[in-house]
Enzyme design. Sequence first.
Site, mmCIF file in Angstrom:
data_model
loop_
_atom_site.group_PDB
_atom_site.id
_atom_site.type_symbol
_atom_site.label_atom_id
_atom_site.label_comp_id
_atom_site.label_asym_id
_atom_site.label_seq_id
_atom_site.Cartn_x
_atom_site.Cartn_y
_atom_site.Cartn_z
ATOM 1 N N LYS A 1 0.838 -1.214 0.000
ATOM 2 C CA LYS A 1 0.000 0.000 0.000
ATOM 3 C C LYS A 1 0.871 1.262 0.000
ATOM 4 O O LYS A 1 0.668 2.167 -0.802
ATOM 5 C CB LYS A 1 -0.934 0.027 1.232
ATOM 6 C CG LYS A 1 -1.867 -1.157 1.325
ATOM 7 C CD LYS A 1 -2.758 -1.093 2.550
ATOM 8 C CE LYS A 1 -2.030 -1.156 3.876
ATOM 9 N NZ LYS A 1 -1.361 -2.449 4.168
ATOM 10 N N ARG B 1 -9.806 0.914 9.117
ATOM 11 C CA ARG B 1 -9.264 -0.394 9.447
ATOM 12 C C ARG B 1 -10.260 -1.223 10.242
ATOM 13 O O ARG B 1 -9.978 -2.364 10.572
ATOM 14 C CB ARG B 1 -8.048 -0.171 10.325
ATOM 15 C CG ARG B 1 -6.769 -0.726 9.772
ATOM 16 C CD ARG B 1 -5.729 -0.485 10.826
ATOM 17 N NE ARG B 1 -4.475 -1.037 10.515
ATOM 18 C CZ ARG B 1 -3.536 -0.430 9.788
ATOM 19 N NH1 ARG B 1 -3.747 0.723 9.232
ATOM 20 N NH2 ARG B 1 -2.394 -1.012 9.606
ATOM 21 N N ARG C 1 11.747 -5.910 4.507
ATOM 22 C CA ARG C 1 11.524 -4.459 4.370
ATOM 23 C C ARG C 1 12.443 -3.666 5.313
ATOM 24 O O ARG C 1 12.587 -3.994 6.479
ATOM 25 C CB ARG C 1 10.067 -4.122 4.719
ATOM 26 C CG ARG C 1 9.846 -2.602 4.824
ATOM 27 C CD ARG C 1 8.403 -2.222 4.924
ATOM 28 N NE ARG C 1 7.753 -2.795 6.083
ATOM 29 C CZ ARG C 1 6.446 -2.753 6.287
ATOM 30 N NH1 ARG C 1 5.657 -2.175 5.394
ATOM 31 N NH2 ARG C 1 5.919 -3.283 7.361
ATOM 32 N N ARG D 1 11.460 -1.506 10.741
ATOM 33 C CA ARG D 1 10.412 -0.872 11.549
ATOM 34 C C ARG D 1 10.292 -1.579 12.889
ATOM 35 O O ARG D 1 10.455 -2.786 12.971
ATOM 36 C CB ARG D 1 9.075 -0.943 10.793
ATOM 37 C CG ARG D 1 8.659 0.392 10.230
ATOM 38 C CD ARG D 1 7.506 0.316 9.276
ATOM 39 N NE ARG D 1 6.289 -0.291 9.805
ATOM 40 C CZ ARG D 1 5.132 -0.346 9.141
ATOM 41 N NH1 ARG D 1 5.045 0.198 7.936
ATOM 42 N NH2 ARG D 1 4.085 -0.923 9.656
ATOM 43 N N ARG E 1 -0.552 -8.443 13.746
ATOM 44 C CA ARG E 1 -1.151 -7.495 12.797
ATOM 45 C C ARG E 1 -1.926 -8.237 11.719
ATOM 46 O O ARG E 1 -3.015 -7.821 11.327
ATOM 47 C CB ARG E 1 -0.056 -6.624 12.161
ATOM 48 C CG ARG E 1 0.403 -5.499 13.070
ATOM 49 C CD ARG E 1 1.836 -5.070 12.824
ATOM 50 N NE ARG E 1 2.087 -4.607 11.485
ATOM 51 C CZ ARG E 1 3.297 -4.623 10.894
ATOM 52 N NH1 ARG E 1 4.337 -5.093 11.542
ATOM 53 N NH2 ARG E 1 3.443 -4.162 9.686
HETATM 54 P P1 AP5 Z 1 4.763 -1.669 1.896
HETATM 55 O O1 AP5 Z 1 4.403 -0.785 0.741
HETATM 56 O O2 AP5 Z 1 5.598 -1.111 2.990
HETATM 57 O O3 AP5 Z 1 3.478 -2.389 2.508
HETATM 58 P P2 AP5 Z 1 2.170 -1.807 3.214
HETATM 59 O O4 AP5 Z 1 0.997 -2.430 2.510
HETATM 60 O O5 AP5 Z 1 2.224 -0.318 3.267
HETATM 61 O O6 AP5 Z 1 2.252 -2.488 4.638
HETATM 62 P P3 AP5 Z 1 2.407 -1.895 6.111
HETATM 63 O O7 AP5 Z 1 3.203 -2.927 6.881
HETATM 64 O O8 AP5 Z 1 2.899 -0.505 6.090
HETATM 65 O O9 AP5 Z 1 0.977 -1.956 6.631
HETATM 66 P P4 AP5 Z 1 0.556 -1.839 8.128
HETATM 67 O O10 AP5 Z 1 -0.896 -1.876 8.041
HETATM 68 O O11 AP5 Z 1 1.178 -2.871 8.996
HETATM 69 O O12 AP5 Z 1 1.221 -0.518 8.637
HETATM 70 P P5 AP5 Z 1 0.688 0.943 8.887
HETATM 71 O O13 AP5 Z 1 1.851 1.820 8.778
HETATM 72 O O14 AP5 Z 1 -0.510 1.232 8.086
HETATM 73 O O15 AP5 Z 1 5.524 -2.946 1.246
HETATM 74 C C1 AP5 Z 1 6.098 -3.935 2.068
HETATM 75 C C2 AP5 Z 1 7.436 -4.391 1.481
HETATM 76 O O16 AP5 Z 1 7.205 -5.026 0.232
HETATM 77 C C3 AP5 Z 1 8.428 -3.244 1.209
HETATM 78 O O17 AP5 Z 1 9.726 -3.674 1.524
HETATM 79 C C4 AP5 Z 1 8.285 -3.004 -0.297
HETATM 80 O O18 AP5 Z 1 9.471 -2.505 -0.852
HETATM 81 C C5 AP5 Z 1 7.936 -4.384 -0.816
HETATM 82 N N1 AP5 Z 1 7.073 -4.363 -1.967
HETATM 83 C C6 AP5 Z 1 6.032 -3.513 -2.222
HETATM 84 N N2 AP5 Z 1 5.446 -3.810 -3.406
HETATM 85 C C7 AP5 Z 1 6.118 -4.909 -3.904
HETATM 86 C C8 AP5 Z 1 5.969 -5.710 -5.085
HETATM 87 N N3 AP5 Z 1 5.014 -5.437 -6.004
HETATM 88 N N4 AP5 Z 1 6.812 -6.743 -5.281
HETATM 89 C C9 AP5 Z 1 7.780 -7.018 -4.345
HETATM 90 N N5 AP5 Z 1 7.981 -6.298 -3.202
HETATM 91 C C10 AP5 Z 1 7.159 -5.266 -2.976
HETATM 92 O O19 AP5 Z 1 0.203 0.860 10.426
HETATM 93 C C11 AP5 Z 1 1.131 0.651 11.475
HETATM 94 C C12 AP5 Z 1 0.404 0.562 12.796
HETATM 95 O O20 AP5 Z 1 -0.220 1.842 13.097
HETATM 96 C C13 AP5 Z 1 -0.738 -0.426 12.890
HETATM 97 O O21 AP5 Z 1 -0.283 -1.744 13.176
HETATM 98 C C14 AP5 Z 1 -1.578 0.176 14.032
HETATM 99 O O22 AP5 Z 1 -0.989 -0.097 15.276
HETATM 100 C C15 AP5 Z 1 -1.457 1.666 13.773
HETATM 101 N N6 AP5 Z 1 -2.555 2.180 12.918
HETATM 102 C C16 AP5 Z 1 -2.412 2.736 11.674
HETATM 103 N N7 AP5 Z 1 -3.611 3.068 11.170
HETATM 104 C C17 AP5 Z 1 -4.526 2.732 12.104
HETATM 105 C C18 AP5 Z 1 -5.947 2.805 12.144
HETATM 106 N N8 AP5 Z 1 -6.661 3.300 11.120
HETATM 107 N N9 AP5 Z 1 -6.571 2.340 13.247
HETATM 108 C C19 AP5 Z 1 -5.879 1.829 14.283
HETATM 109 N N10 AP5 Z 1 -4.532 1.733 14.314
HETATM 110 C C20 AP5 Z 1 -3.853 2.172 13.224
HETATM 111 MG MG MG Z 2 2.545 1.063 4.836
#
Ligand code: AP5
Ligand code: MG
Length: 220
Positions: free
Chosen positions: A17, A93, A130, A162, A173
């Site tokens: 994402k 979410r 990552r 991270r 998660r």
């Molecule tokens: P990446 O693009 O980083 O993946 P992502 O989908 O963004 O995954 P996240 O881990 O960031 O999602 P998340 O939901 O855990 O974290 P968030 O920050 O939202 O890609 C991953 C890897 O794959 C990278 O190394 C990339 O280079 C590689 N890649 C990408 N595309 C590729 C491809 N096509 N082929 C090969 N490799 C590829 O949330 C973090 C925390 O914040 C949550 O756990 C929660 O505690 C809190 N939080 C955030 N939002 C909320 C909410 N709305 N409500 C409650 N808590 C929340």
């Molecule tokens: Mg992300």
Amino acid sequence: MIPGARLIILGRQGAGKGTQCVRLSRHFVVPHISTGDMLRSAVREGTPLGKMAKAVMDAGGLVGDDIMVGIVEERLNRDDARTRGYILDGFPRTVGQAHELDRITAGRPIDVVLDLDVPRELVLERISSRRVCRDCGTNYVASGAERTPWICEVCGGDVMQRDDDTPDAINRRLDLYEEQTSPLIEYYGSAGRLVVVDGVGTPDRVFALLTAAVDAARRS
Ligand code: AP5
Ligand code: MG
């Protein structure tokens, strides 16, 4: 391409994402609103929100709906998002957050909800390799051959793993995604607002599929 769009991107942790939102935000000329990035920035700055969120995030839990809705409502009411639109990454979410988002966006509804579909086994591989710039959030993939300290090519910041990319937090998660977030696929799907996009493939291919899906949704 018509600039401006109101988009939501769903998908498992590690589905890509954040990676795709950087490109989509440039393509549609809209802000990338990532609640995870907003929380990580609050943690870095040591704000009261950051202090509270850090423990929850490191354990792979979810920050409370009330707090998250407040943050997103304030952000969506700023001029750039009101006029040009946005791409929302990491919100909603839970079904509760989705209801609140419908209230916030009443009168300026989202164009389409994109579900970036990548199987659990593959996201586990992606997350374990990552690495992320602590300052600007640019993503990297570790090969094991990097020099340390690893310096970001974009901003010169430190590239690190991270804090929530530990095996326990990743599994928590992903379990919470199935329990709390996957019901949104039904929520938006039954309202005819969802497009599922295959997230397996090169980032270029996935980006082409996403932009084609947005264009098709905006034409219909
Ligand atoms: P990446 O693009 O980083 O993946 P992502 O989908 O963004 O995954 P996240 O881990 O960031 O999602 P998340 O939901 O855990 O974290 P968030 O920050 O939202 O890609 C991953 C890897 O794959 C990278 O190394 C990339 O280079 C590689 N890649 C990408 N595309 C590729 C491809 N096509 N082929 C090969 N490799 C590829 O949330 C973090 C925390 O914040 C949550 O756990 C929660 O505690 C809190 N939080 C955030 N939002 C909320 C909410 N709305 N409500 C409650 N808590 C929340
Ligand atoms: Mg992300």
